[in-house]
Enzyme design. Sequence first.
Site, mmCIF file in Angstrom:
data_model
loop_
_atom_site.group_PDB
_atom_site.id
_atom_site.type_symbol
_atom_site.label_atom_id
_atom_site.label_comp_id
_atom_site.label_asym_id
_atom_site.label_seq_id
_atom_site.Cartn_x
_atom_site.Cartn_y
_atom_site.Cartn_z
ATOM 1 N N ARG A 1 -9.540 1.130 8.865
ATOM 2 C CA ARG A 1 -9.080 -0.209 9.228
ATOM 3 C C ARG A 1 -10.111 -0.968 10.054
ATOM 4 O O ARG A 1 -9.830 -2.079 10.493
ATOM 5 C CB ARG A 1 -7.817 -0.057 10.054
ATOM 6 C CG ARG A 1 -6.570 -0.680 9.429
ATOM 7 C CD ARG A 1 -5.444 -0.301 10.347
ATOM 8 N NE ARG A 1 -4.242 -1.014 10.166
ATOM 9 C CZ ARG A 1 -3.155 -0.502 9.590
ATOM 10 N NH1 ARG A 1 -3.204 0.681 9.014
ATOM 11 N NH2 ARG A 1 -2.053 -1.182 9.582
ATOM 12 N N ARG B 1 11.086 0.162 12.090
ATOM 13 C CA ARG B 1 9.782 -0.082 12.700
ATOM 14 C C ARG B 1 9.870 -1.220 13.701
ATOM 15 O O ARG B 1 10.259 -2.330 13.359
ATOM 16 C CB ARG B 1 8.762 -0.458 11.611
ATOM 17 C CG ARG B 1 8.362 0.700 10.750
ATOM 18 C CD ARG B 1 7.359 0.278 9.714
ATOM 19 N NE ARG B 1 6.152 -0.323 10.293
ATOM 20 C CZ ARG B 1 5.007 -0.407 9.664
ATOM 21 N NH1 ARG B 1 4.879 0.076 8.454
ATOM 22 N NH2 ARG B 1 3.971 -0.977 10.244
ATOM 23 N N ARG C 1 -0.466 -8.440 13.855
ATOM 24 C CA ARG C 1 -1.022 -7.463 12.904
ATOM 25 C C ARG C 1 -1.957 -8.167 11.918
ATOM 26 O O ARG C 1 -2.981 -7.616 11.517
ATOM 27 C CB ARG C 1 0.113 -6.735 12.174
ATOM 28 C CG ARG C 1 0.845 -5.758 13.099
ATOM 29 C CD ARG C 1 2.217 -5.389 12.581
ATOM 30 N NE ARG C 1 2.174 -4.590 11.377
ATOM 31 C CZ ARG C 1 3.213 -4.452 10.544
ATOM 32 N NH1 ARG C 1 4.351 -5.069 10.791
ATOM 33 N NH2 ARG C 1 3.110 -3.701 9.480
ATOM 34 N N LYS D 1 0.836 -1.216 0.000
ATOM 35 C CA LYS D 1 0.000 0.000 0.000
ATOM 36 C C LYS D 1 0.867 1.261 0.000
ATOM 37 O O LYS D 1 0.622 2.183 -0.759
ATOM 38 C CB LYS D 1 -0.909 0.055 1.242
ATOM 39 C CG LYS D 1 -1.885 -1.080 1.387
ATOM 40 C CD LYS D 1 -2.830 -0.857 2.579
ATOM 41 C CE LYS D 1 -2.164 -0.836 3.935
ATOM 42 N NZ LYS D 1 -1.581 -2.116 4.357
ATOM 43 N N ARG E 1 11.689 -5.566 4.369
ATOM 44 C CA ARG E 1 11.534 -4.145 4.719
ATOM 45 C C ARG E 1 12.341 -3.814 5.971
ATOM 46 O O ARG E 1 12.943 -2.748 6.056
ATOM 47 C CB ARG E 1 10.057 -3.801 4.926
ATOM 48 C CG ARG E 1 9.839 -2.333 5.257
ATOM 49 C CD ARG E 1 8.399 -1.915 5.096
ATOM 50 N NE ARG E 1 7.540 -2.473 6.134
ATOM 51 C CZ ARG E 1 6.212 -2.391 6.110
ATOM 52 N NH1 ARG E 1 5.594 -1.815 5.100
ATOM 53 N NH2 ARG E 1 5.488 -2.893 7.083
HETATM 54 P P1 AMP Z 1 0.800 0.668 9.183
HETATM 55 O O1 AMP Z 1 2.034 1.483 8.995
HETATM 56 O O2 AMP Z 1 -0.344 1.098 8.323
HETATM 57 O O3 AMP Z 1 1.063 -0.819 9.084
HETATM 58 O O4 AMP Z 1 0.310 0.927 10.693
HETATM 59 C C1 AMP Z 1 1.141 0.625 11.788
HETATM 60 C C2 AMP Z 1 0.330 0.597 13.066
HETATM 61 O O5 AMP Z 1 -0.275 1.875 13.282
HETATM 62 C C3 AMP Z 1 -0.828 -0.390 13.092
HETATM 63 O O6 AMP Z 1 -0.424 -1.705 13.424
HETATM 64 C C4 AMP Z 1 -1.699 0.235 14.181
HETATM 65 O O7 AMP Z 1 -1.181 0.013 15.471
HETATM 66 C C5 AMP Z 1 -1.548 1.724 13.890
HETATM 67 N N1 AMP Z 1 -2.558 2.198 12.906
HETATM 68 C C6 AMP Z 1 -2.317 2.707 11.669
HETATM 69 N N2 AMP Z 1 -3.446 3.033 11.054
HETATM 70 C C7 AMP Z 1 -4.449 2.706 11.913
HETATM 71 C C8 AMP Z 1 -5.868 2.783 11.843
HETATM 72 N N3 AMP Z 1 -6.503 3.259 10.757
HETATM 73 N N4 AMP Z 1 -6.576 2.349 12.913
HETATM 74 C C9 AMP Z 1 -5.978 1.872 14.025
HETATM 75 N N5 AMP Z 1 -4.645 1.751 14.153
HETATM 76 C C10 AMP Z 1 -3.873 2.168 13.111
#
Ligand code: AMP
Length: 195
Positions: free
Chosen positions: A88, A135, A146, A13, A127
Amino acid sequence: MKIILFGPPGAGKGTQAAILEDTYSIKQISTGDMLRAEISAGTDLGKQVKDTMDRGDLVSDDMIVEIIAHRIEQSDCANGFILDGFPRTVPQAEALDAMFAEKDMTLDHVIEIKVDESILLDRIKARAVETDCERADDNADVLKKRLEAYHKLTAPVLPYYEGKNMLETVDGMGSIDEVKDAIAALLSNGVKKAS
Ligand code: AMP
């Protein structure tokens, strides 16, 4: 143009959102990046979400909805945006609908990047190497968590948009260029109207 990019962690994404940002001059809005920036800056919000993110759980709907409501009003979003990592959960999708209705905005595309989950661990490991383990959640144990969150809370967002006849899918198993071309083809077909 306003686009939602959808898919499990490691689906690509972020990569595709960055390409769309450059190609169409619309803003990539990554909720994960925004939260990580808060953590790096040591803000109160960052402190509140750090443990949740490190564990691989989702942060609260209310918090993330407020962040998005504020973000999409910024002037750099006037030409449109790509939501990468939001919504999400179904309540987030409902809140986004309400937000769009209130701001008189329309959603143009909801694109799912579909991948075979057996490749996700390898992608996440790659990554972690590329970003020098930037991260805390890019590792096998947290990925499992996740993915659980994805299946339980995020996957139900797909039928939500399917029910509105908005969901479009691309095969995310190809190269970055192939996925980019598949998305470009969907966008060139014109707007998917909600029903
Ligand atoms: P990502 O970089 O999109 O994989 O997001 C990393 C982490 O951020 C996720 O595992 C959640 O803990 C938090 N996070 C990101 N976007 C959301 C969302 N829309 N709702 C809830 N938690 C989020």
